[in-house]
Design an enzyme around this catalytic site. Sequence first.
Site, short mmCIF file in Angstrom:
data_model
loop_
_atom_site.label_atom_id
_atom_site.label_comp_id
_atom_site.label_asym_id
_atom_site.label_seq_id
_atom_site.Cartn_x
_atom_site.Cartn_y
_atom_site.Cartn_z
CG ASP A 149 -2.05 0.98 1.10
OD1 ASP A 149 -2.41 1.35 -0.05
OD2 ASP A 149 -2.59 1.42 2.14
CG LEU A 176 9.01 -17.22 -3.54
CD1 LEU A 176 9.05 -17.23 -2.02
CD2 LEU A 176 9.38 -15.81 -4.05
CG HIS A 193 -0.69 2.16 -9.26
ND1 HIS A 193 -0.79 1.80 -7.94
CD2 HIS A 193 -1.81 2.88 -9.54
CE1 HIS A 193 -1.92 2.27 -7.45
NE2 HIS A 193 -2.56 2.93 -8.39
#
Length: 227
Positions: free
Chosen positions: A15, A125, A32
Amino acid sequence: MKNMNLPLHVGIIMDGNGRWAKKRGLPRKIGHGEGAKVFKKCVDYCIELELNYVTFYAFSTENKNRSKDEVDALIKLFDEYLDDIRKMNDKNVKLRFLGDLEFFPEKTRKKMLDAENATGNNTGLKCNIAVNYGGRNEILHAVSRIVSENVRELTEEEFGNYLYTSGMPDVDLIIRTGGERRISNFLLWQAAYAEYVFSDVLWPDFKKKDLEEALKAFAARNRRFGK
Ligand code: IPE
Ligand code: IPE
Ligand code: MG
């Protein structure tokens, strides 16, 4: 970090992109774009720190209510990222997209499914990206399937298999950047006993040391699970 008690599954609420841009007098979508770069770096940090599972919250069901311009810019970023999936394969990362993918344009959705298939056998991962994801939407989606299959009774574990995170462990640690201290519809079911670390750092400013600090804070927590 090596001998520390690391979380098996980390959730990250990325955020603060909009505020990062605003502070610089730039449009939110530039924030963004910077956030997307940091996301890619953060995947590398997770690999370096040998984390097992990480789930990034990239776009919530409620984020659809933002301006068309901003939503389109976000979809474009997902699209561009998906063109680069070979890199993930080279890093042995297994990708999964969590959320209601029907919302996305056909071409983007296809790229998401192709990326999941292309990385499906990777053993490094496990990297989940939550897009058009809402915890409530996920639970409702699970219940709809359970009803349609006429299932009358099930355990918590069986219920978990109807969620987007099917087959994955619950989330142990949720990190939220950007200063807000709330969950914003992220992993509601899976976070039953999660630990939280809130950071005031805006997502585009997030560094490896911030992740390490969060992992250290987690290692110092005393988890009791009600016992
Ligand atoms: C997080 O940054 C990214 C998304 C929600 C898509 P925001 O866009 O929420 O940035 P702020 O919170 O307005 O600064
Ligand atoms: C949460 O951030 C969603 C993502 C980071 C993808 P928001 O910015 O949408 O959450 P609120 O509106 O502050 O609760
Ligand atoms: Mg926000």
